[in-house]
Design an enzyme around this catalytic site. Structure first.
Site, PDB file in Angstrom:
ATOM      1  CB  CYS A   1      -4.414  -2.501   4.231  1.00  0.00           C
ATOM      2  SG  CYS A   1      -2.623  -2.329   5.814  1.00  0.00           S
TER       3      CYS A   1
ATOM      4  CD  GLU B   1      -2.432   1.166   2.884  1.00  0.00           C
ATOM      5  OE1 GLU B   1      -2.230  -0.241   3.513  1.00  0.00           O
ATOM      6  OE2 GLU B   1      -3.555   1.367   3.527  1.00  0.00           O
TER       7      GLU B   1
ATOM      8  CE  LYS C   1      -7.186   0.368   4.208  1.00  0.00           C
ATOM      9  NZ  LYS C   1      -5.687   1.157   5.155  1.00  0.00           N
TER      10      LYS C   1
HETATM   11  C1  ACM Z   1      -4.357  -0.114   7.418  1.00  0.00           C
HETATM   12  O1  ACM Z   1      -5.273  -0.764   6.663  1.00  0.00           O
HETATM   13  N1  ACM Z   1      -2.247  -0.346   6.644  1.00  0.00           N
HETATM   14  C2  ACM Z   1      -3.643  -0.837   8.447  1.00  0.00           C
END
Ligand code: ACM
Length: 263
Positions: A142, A38, A109
């Site tokens: 993530c 990420e 995300k």
């Molecule tokens: C995250 O979502 N970077 C822990």
């Protein structure tokens, strides 16, 4: 096919240097599909939303995605990687999948973690699954790992491999959940985490490494160290992810009873 993870230590804000290093790490090992962390080129700990905005790029025509496409051509591979995306004034914690012919898929995300809620707009695109010829690849980022619905949605949409760029700060959790996501959905998962520290605010963040690739039976195929910059790939057969049967009676997707589930 081969799938690989790149574990690296980005230097905050040194975008070109971080891209160069990611590409040089990739060049040391062969793979058909690479997963990078990420926000691999910018670093993670933005002090303010304005800082993320200043480092964010459009997916189409931006430096990071253009360099990734060049690398995909050079290595004849597909590359999934995370970046801050700016689109119509909004900044997203995004990921792309690129190949030798250009952009293949994009994602923003959906489950933002902790201070990310002050920095990014929440994702507004569906969980993507694309057929890259070698496999059907899905993407999540993530903290999406904490929500079984994310991987389940990708599996229902046909993903055989889940590419999972990460910047994990909580030890163990994602290594555990992603084994379960792989097993319960009968898919391969490839989590590329970063290593190192960032303490750009009064809170020091320690990134936990231990990037891993897991098989549809929950077996750990690749597991990297908590600290090292490294790329590793493994040969997989994506067809192993097509059969969801556990035995003659039970099927991971077919046995679901959605009428009894809360949404
Ligand atoms: C995250 O979502 N970077 C822990």
């Amino acid at each position: 096919m081969k799938v690989g993870v790149v574990q690296m230590r980005p230097i905050f804000g040194a975008v070109e240097e971080n891209i160069d290093r990611a590409i040089s790490i990739i060049g040391q090992v062969s793979s058909d599909l690479w997963v990078l962390p990420e926000l691999f080129a910018t670093g993670y700990q933005f002090r303010l939303a304005a800082e993320a905005r200043s480092l964010a790029e459009p997916v189409l025509g931006g430096l990071t995605v253009s360099r990734l496409i060049e690398a995909a051509r050079k290595f004849d591979a597909f590359i999934c990687a995370g970046l801050p995306e700016i689109d119509r004034g909004r900044v997203y914690n995004a990921a792309v999948l690129v190949g030798p012919d250009g952009l293949v898929a994009r994602y923003r995300k959906i489950h933002l973690f902790y201070h990310e809620k002050e920095i990014f707009s929440p994702g507004d695109l569906p969980f993507p699954v694309v057929d890259i010829g070698l496999a059907k690849v899905g993407m999540m980022i993530c903290f999406d790992h904490f929500f079984p619905e994310a991987a389940r949605t990708l599996a229902i949409r046909g993903a055989q491999v889940i590419a999972h760029p990460a910047n994990l700060v909580m030890p163990i959790y994602a290594q555990l959940t992603m084994r379960v996501r792989a097993l319960e959905n009968g898919v391969f998962t490839a989590t590329a985490n970063r290593v190192g520290e960032e303490s750009r605010t009064d809170e020091a963040l320690h990134f936990t490494g231990e990037s891993q690739i897991v098989s549809p039976s929950g077996e750990i195929l690749v597991s990297l160290s908590p600290t090292e910059e490294r790329a590793e790939s493994v040969v997989i057969d994506p067809l192993e992810a097509s059969n969801k049967a556990l035995n003659a009676y039970n099927d991971r997707l077919g046995d679901r009873r959605p009428g009894f589930y809360e949404t």
